[in-house]
Motif scaffolding. Structure first.
Motif, PDB file in Angstrom:
ATOM      1  N   ASN A 124      35.678  39.212  41.101  1.00  0.00           N
ATOM      2  CA  ASN A 124      36.275  39.940  42.209  1.00  0.00           C
ATOM      3  C   ASN A 124      35.715  39.435  43.535  1.00  0.00           C
ATOM      4  O   ASN A 124      36.441  39.232  44.516  1.00  0.00           O
ATOM      5  CB  ASN A 124      35.903  41.406  42.039  1.00  0.00           C
ATOM      6  CG  ASN A 124      37.003  42.306  42.437  1.00  0.00           C
ATOM      7  OD1 ASN A 124      37.700  42.007  43.399  1.00  0.00           O
ATOM      8  ND2 ASN A 124      37.168  43.388  41.717  1.00  0.00           N
ATOM      9  N   GLY A 130      33.636  40.421  35.574  1.00  0.00           N
ATOM     10  CA  GLY A 130      34.840  40.745  36.325  1.00  0.00           C
ATOM     11  C   GLY A 130      34.540  41.053  37.769  1.00  0.00           C
ATOM     12  O   GLY A 130      35.243  40.614  38.678  1.00  0.00           O
ATOM     13  N   ALA A 170      39.044  44.546  37.134  1.00  0.00           N
ATOM     14  CA  ALA A 170      38.072  43.456  37.092  1.00  0.00           C
ATOM     15  C   ALA A 170      37.998  42.863  35.687  1.00  0.00           C
ATOM     16  O   ALA A 170      37.963  41.633  35.521  1.00  0.00           O
ATOM     17  CB  ALA A 170      36.704  43.963  37.532  1.00  0.00           C
ATOM     18  N   MET A 171      38.017  43.740  34.662  1.00  0.00           N
ATOM     19  CA  MET A 171      37.963  43.223  33.293  1.00  0.00           C
ATOM     20  C   MET A 171      39.205  42.407  32.985  1.00  0.00           C
ATOM     21  O   MET A 171      39.147  41.361  32.331  1.00  0.00           O
ATOM     22  CB  MET A 171      37.832  44.377  32.306  1.00  0.00           C
ATOM     23  CG  MET A 171      36.476  45.035  32.336  1.00  0.00           C
ATOM     24  SD  MET A 171      36.434  46.520  31.362  1.00  0.00           S
ATOM     25  CE  MET A 171      36.130  45.854  29.745  1.00  0.00           C
ATOM     26  N   PHE A 197      40.841  40.662  35.035  1.00  0.00           N
ATOM     27  CA  PHE A 197      40.732  39.378  35.725  1.00  0.00           C
ATOM     28  C   PHE A 197      39.931  38.395  34.883  1.00  0.00           C
ATOM     29  O   PHE A 197      40.116  37.181  34.986  1.00  0.00           O
ATOM     30  CB  PHE A 197      40.061  39.603  37.080  1.00  0.00           C
ATOM     31  CG  PHE A 197      40.342  38.531  38.077  1.00  0.00           C
ATOM     32  CD1 PHE A 197      41.237  37.532  37.816  1.00  0.00           C
ATOM     33  CD2 PHE A 197      39.699  38.535  39.301  1.00  0.00           C
ATOM     34  CE1 PHE A 197      41.510  36.547  38.746  1.00  0.00           C
ATOM     35  CE2 PHE A 197      39.953  37.557  40.235  1.00  0.00           C
ATOM     36  CZ  PHE A 197      40.861  36.567  39.958  1.00  0.00           C
ATOM     37  N   VAL A 198      39.036  38.894  34.023  1.00  0.00           N
ATOM     38  CA  VAL A 198      38.338  38.000  33.105  1.00  0.00           C
ATOM     39  C   VAL A 198      39.210  37.689  31.903  1.00  0.00           C
ATOM     40  O   VAL A 198      39.308  36.542  31.460  1.00  0.00           O
ATOM     41  CB  VAL A 198      37.021  38.643  32.633  1.00  0.00           C
ATOM     42  CG1 VAL A 198      36.283  37.714  31.702  1.00  0.00           C
ATOM     43  CG2 VAL A 198      36.168  39.011  33.801  1.00  0.00           C
TER      44      VAL A 198
END
Ligand code: SF4
Lengths: 138, 318
Positions: B29, B25, B246-247, B249-250
């Motif tokens: 970013n 993630g 960020a997680m 976004f994955v």
């Protein structure tokens, strides 16, 4: 641990812009730093919206009786360790407003200042150099 | 459930959800910031930038504002991370090629996934409300409104594959992620049909809103309400929120691939994943921020009817 912390601080200084009664020219020059021409994001510098997120306060303008309590409050709200960078001659030594009835003196009378960047307004290159010097002094 | 998590799978699950997903993630970013910089004709930060940010935040002072509810304020970032870790676990272990089988997941795990995804906006809302800051309260109310907005089209879009599987297979596997993936392996991805395309577009917009990216970054409008929901957070809790994002976004693009585009079963999934990420970043860079009522209207009166049309098309079999 200390090295890691220093590395993190040096590589990602998030800045908060404190405009304490400046004439606006210094502020414009700060904004210029973030534009594609100078692009300080390549050094990890980000302009944040809240002093809680900041690592460095960019203070501009002559400090006066009205803005002093606000500036002190912003300084207290910033998590430590934080840098204070005085931008512009006004912030360094009050400039032409030195004898004004309302000016309460330069910033270092009230809060610790880590870098002085004189100029009216200072060049963006000078600001980058000042920040780099302040960071390498850490 | 007992065979679902046992032995070496448990070890892999731990490593995967606690290390690989956050690291991936953060790298994403950077990809986001780099692509944005290139779109704006800049050079952009170095690849370790997000890691430096997180490291710095973790080692900084954490301030709890006066009068805030200390426990809730400090715990709510963890709720978000916990929710995202569970989503990662569910997605990978009911879906990847190495362990895929319709039976590895339990019945109804899509519904569980829906609830776990709701934990992130919930953690933002609760944390902001606990901070006793009026600006954060404005952000929290906007986050709530936005959540109510995007959840309806999102559920409708998820209904499309469920309806299809329930019609042509059995109802029990329609609510399983493993079941959806197994169906797609047999009959081809849902995306290659009219209703699938509509559902994918809806989910793409929802990803944007769930991530809080630009057309829908209303809850944390930096220039307007000083980072909104995050205004009082500093140090480690702020890092936790950033890791949650960020997680997400994955996981959200992976969710789109899983439910509509064939699942994470072969190496093509990586290319599909990158395509979705680039789409999201480009959408972020080419749009101005919407007002909250415009966003709500967009989700309810444009995307939701589209979702209903997609569900009806799925019923007909298109
Ligand atoms: S230093 Fe000059 S440009 Fe900067 S605030 Fe003072 S008067 Fe304005």
């Amino acid at each position: 641990m200390k090295d890691l912390r220093l590395w993190g601080l040096k590589k990602s200084p998030w800045v908060y812009h404190v405009a304490a009664a400046s004439c606006n020219n210094c502020d414009i020059e700060i904004l210029e730093l973030l534009t594609p021409r100078y692009d300080v994001e390549r050094f990890g510098v980000v302009l944040v919206g809240s002093p809680r997120h900041a690592d460095a306060l960019l203070v501009t303008g002559v400090i006066n009786r009205k803005s002093l309590p606000r500036v002190l409050e912003v300084y207290e709200q910033t998590p430590k360790p934080c840098l204070v960078i005085a931008i512009g001659t006004c912030a360094c030594n009050c400039h032409i407003f030195r004898n004004s009835y309302n000016a309460v003196g330069p910033y270092d009378k009230h809060i610790p200042v880590h870098a002085y960047i004189p100029g009216c307004p200072p060049k963006p290159e000078a600001m980058i150099m000042g920040v780099v010097k302040a960071l390498s002094k850490l | 459930m007992s065979s679902f998590l046992s032995g070496w799978r448990l070890v892999i699950a731990f490593i995967g959800t606690l290390i690989v997903v956050p690291v991936a993630g953060l790298i994403l970013n950077w990809v986001d910031r780099f692509v944005s910089a290139r779109v704006q004709w800049r050079k952009g930060p170095p690849f370790y930038q997000p890691f430096a940010d997180i490291l710095k935040l973790l080692l900084k002072q954490t301030i709890v504002p006066q009068g805030a509810s200390r426990t809730v304020f400090l715990l709510s970032p963890l709720v978000g991370i916990a929710g995202m870790s569970l989503v990662a676990l569910l997605l990978f272990f009911s879906n990847t090629g190495l362990v895929v089988a319709q039976k590895t997941s339990f019945i109804g795990d899509i519904i569980v996934l829906l609830y776990l995804l709701a934990l992130v906006p919930l953690s933002f809302i609760v944390g902001a409300s606990a901070s006793r800051n009026p600006v954060a309260a404005v952000g929290a109310s906007r986050e709530m409104t936005l959540y109510l907005g995007y959840e309806l089209p999102f559920v409708l879009a998820l209904l499309v594959p469920i309806v299809k599987v329930a019609q042509r297979w059995d109802v029990a596997s329609a609510l399983r992620i493993g079941g959806l993936v197994a169906y797609q392996q047999q009959y081809g991805p849902f995306l290659y049909s009219v209703s699938g395309v509509i559902a994918a577009v809806i989910i793409l917009f929802t990803i944007q809103a769930k991530l809080g990216y630009v057309p829908f970054d209303i809850p944390e409008a930096e220039q307007e309400i000083m980072s909104g929901v995050l205004v009082e957070y500093s140090g480690a809790p702020l890092a936790a929120f950033r890791i949650t994002r960020a997680m997400m976004f994955v996981l959200l693009p992976l969710l789109l691939i899983t439910v509509l585009w064939g699942g994470i079963t072969d190496w093509w999934a990586i290319l599909k994943f990158l395509l979705i990420v680039v789409l999201v970043v480009l959408m972020k860079n080419t749009n101005p921020r919407l007002r909250i009522d415009q966003a709500l209207g967009f989700f309810w009166f444009i995307l939701a009817p589209l979702g209903i049309i997609a569900v009806v098309l799925a019923f007909i079999g298109l």
